[in-house]
Write a protein that holds these residues in place. Structure first.
Motif, short mmCIF file in Angstrom:
data_model
loop_
_atom_site.label_atom_id
_atom_site.label_comp_id
_atom_site.label_asym_id
_atom_site.label_seq_id
_atom_site.Cartn_x
_atom_site.Cartn_y
_atom_site.Cartn_z
N PHE A 25 14.25 -16.58 -62.70
CA PHE A 25 15.17 -16.11 -63.72
C PHE A 25 15.85 -17.30 -64.36
O PHE A 25 16.19 -18.27 -63.67
CB PHE A 25 16.23 -15.19 -63.12
N ASN A 26 16.04 -17.22 -65.66
CA ASN A 26 16.71 -18.29 -66.38
C ASN A 26 18.21 -18.29 -66.12
O ASN A 26 18.86 -19.31 -66.19
CB ASN A 26 16.43 -18.16 -67.88
N ASP A 27 18.76 -17.12 -65.81
CA ASP A 27 20.19 -16.99 -65.54
C ASP A 27 20.41 -15.87 -64.52
O ASP A 27 19.46 -15.23 -64.11
CB ASP A 27 20.98 -16.72 -66.82
N THR A 28 21.63 -15.66 -64.13
CA THR A 28 21.92 -14.65 -63.11
C THR A 28 21.71 -13.23 -63.60
O THR A 28 21.45 -12.33 -62.80
CB THR A 28 23.36 -14.80 -62.58
N GLN A 29 21.79 -12.99 -64.90
CA GLN A 29 21.59 -11.65 -65.44
C GLN A 29 20.11 -11.32 -65.64
O GLN A 29 19.76 -10.18 -65.90
CB GLN A 29 22.31 -11.47 -66.79
N GLY A 30 19.25 -12.31 -65.55
CA GLY A 30 17.82 -12.07 -65.74
C GLY A 30 17.45 -11.76 -67.17
O GLY A 30 16.55 -10.98 -67.43
N SER A 31 18.14 -12.40 -68.13
CA SER A 31 17.84 -12.13 -69.54
C SER A 31 16.54 -12.79 -69.98
O SER A 31 15.93 -12.38 -70.96
CB SER A 31 18.99 -12.58 -70.43
N ALA A 32 16.10 -13.81 -69.25
CA ALA A 32 14.83 -14.47 -69.55
C ALA A 32 14.22 -14.95 -68.24
O ALA A 32 14.94 -15.27 -67.29
CB ALA A 32 15.04 -15.64 -70.51
N ILE A 33 12.91 -14.96 -68.20
CA ILE A 33 12.20 -15.42 -67.01
C ILE A 33 11.17 -16.46 -67.41
O ILE A 33 10.80 -16.58 -68.58
CB ILE A 33 11.52 -14.25 -66.28
N ARG A 34 10.71 -17.19 -66.42
CA ARG A 34 9.68 -18.19 -66.65
C ARG A 34 8.73 -18.15 -65.46
O ARG A 34 9.16 -17.99 -64.32
CB ARG A 34 10.32 -19.58 -66.75
N LEU A 35 7.43 -18.29 -65.72
CA LEU A 35 6.47 -18.40 -64.63
C LEU A 35 6.75 -19.67 -63.85
O LEU A 35 7.10 -20.69 -64.43
CB LEU A 35 5.04 -18.47 -65.18
N THR A 36 6.61 -19.60 -62.55
CA THR A 36 6.70 -20.82 -61.74
C THR A 36 5.34 -21.51 -61.79
O THR A 36 4.36 -20.96 -62.30
CB THR A 36 7.03 -20.47 -60.28
N LEU A 37 5.27 -22.71 -61.26
CA LEU A 37 3.97 -23.39 -61.19
C LEU A 37 2.98 -22.54 -60.39
O LEU A 37 1.81 -22.42 -60.76
CB LEU A 37 4.12 -24.77 -60.57
N LEU A 38 3.45 -21.95 -59.30
CA LEU A 38 2.60 -21.07 -58.51
C LEU A 38 2.16 -19.87 -59.35
O LEU A 38 0.99 -19.48 -59.32
CB LEU A 38 3.35 -20.59 -57.26
N GLY A 39 3.07 -19.31 -60.11
CA GLY A 39 2.76 -18.15 -60.94
C GLY A 39 1.74 -18.42 -62.01
O GLY A 39 1.03 -17.50 -62.44
N THR A 40 1.60 -19.66 -62.45
CA THR A 40 0.62 -19.97 -63.49
C THR A 40 -0.81 -19.99 -62.94
O THR A 40 -1.75 -19.81 -63.70
CB THR A 40 0.91 -21.32 -64.18
N VAL A 41 -0.97 -20.20 -61.63
CA VAL A 41 -2.32 -20.29 -61.07
C VAL A 41 -2.74 -19.06 -60.29
O VAL A 41 -3.93 -18.86 -60.05
CB VAL A 41 -2.47 -21.55 -60.18
N VAL A 42 -1.79 -18.21 -59.90
CA VAL A 42 -2.12 -17.02 -59.13
C VAL A 42 -2.75 -15.98 -60.03
O VAL A 42 -2.30 -15.77 -61.16
CB VAL A 42 -0.84 -16.44 -58.46
N LYS A 43 -3.80 -15.33 -59.52
CA LYS A 43 -4.42 -14.22 -60.24
C LYS A 43 -4.15 -12.94 -59.44
O LYS A 43 -4.44 -12.87 -58.26
CB LYS A 43 -5.92 -14.44 -60.37
N ARG A 44 -3.56 -11.97 -60.10
CA ARG A 44 -3.27 -10.68 -59.46
C ARG A 44 -3.98 -9.61 -60.25
O ARG A 44 -3.43 -8.99 -61.13
CB ARG A 44 -1.76 -10.43 -59.41
N ASP A 45 -5.24 -9.39 -59.93
CA ASP A 45 -6.09 -8.50 -60.73
C ASP A 45 -5.90 -7.03 -60.42
O ASP A 45 -6.14 -6.20 -61.28
CB ASP A 45 -7.56 -8.87 -60.53
N LYS A 46 -5.54 -6.67 -59.21
CA LYS A 46 -5.52 -5.25 -58.87
C LYS A 46 -4.14 -4.70 -58.76
O LYS A 46 -3.17 -5.23 -58.65
CB LYS A 46 -6.27 -5.05 -57.57
#
Length: 80
Positions: free
Chosen positions: A59-80
């Motif tokens: 989360f970009n802030d405590t309210q969760g108004s914006a999010i960003r993929l983590t480095l792990l999130g950029t390489v993980v594939k969640r197909d199902k």
């Protein structure tokens, strides 16, 4: 009753939105994400919290108004 998207569907949508810009791992506005998923932001927050626990997004802030993929999130594939 609306059909709630799963965490995998939310994650895939975040990855899709993130690839639309040339900037690596851009901020994704949660309101825009909710609109693309045809749901309210309040209903989206539990899925985002779960993705954060899995360390796939931050989360970009405590309210969760914006999010960003983590480095792990950029390489993980969640197909199902």
């Amino acid at each position: 009753m609306c059909n709630m998207p799963t965490e995998n569907e939310v994650f895939r949508k975040i990855k899709e939105i993130s690839t639309r810009t040339v900037q690596p791992r851009p901020l994704v506005n949660t309101t825009d994400l909710a609109k693309e998923l045809s749901m309210s932001r309040e209903h989206l927050l539990p899925q985002l919290t779960e993705l954060k626990k899995l360390r796939l997004v931050n989360f970009n802030d405590t309210q969760g108004s914006a999010i960003r993929l983590t480095l792990l999130g950029t390489v993980v594939k969640r197909d199902k």
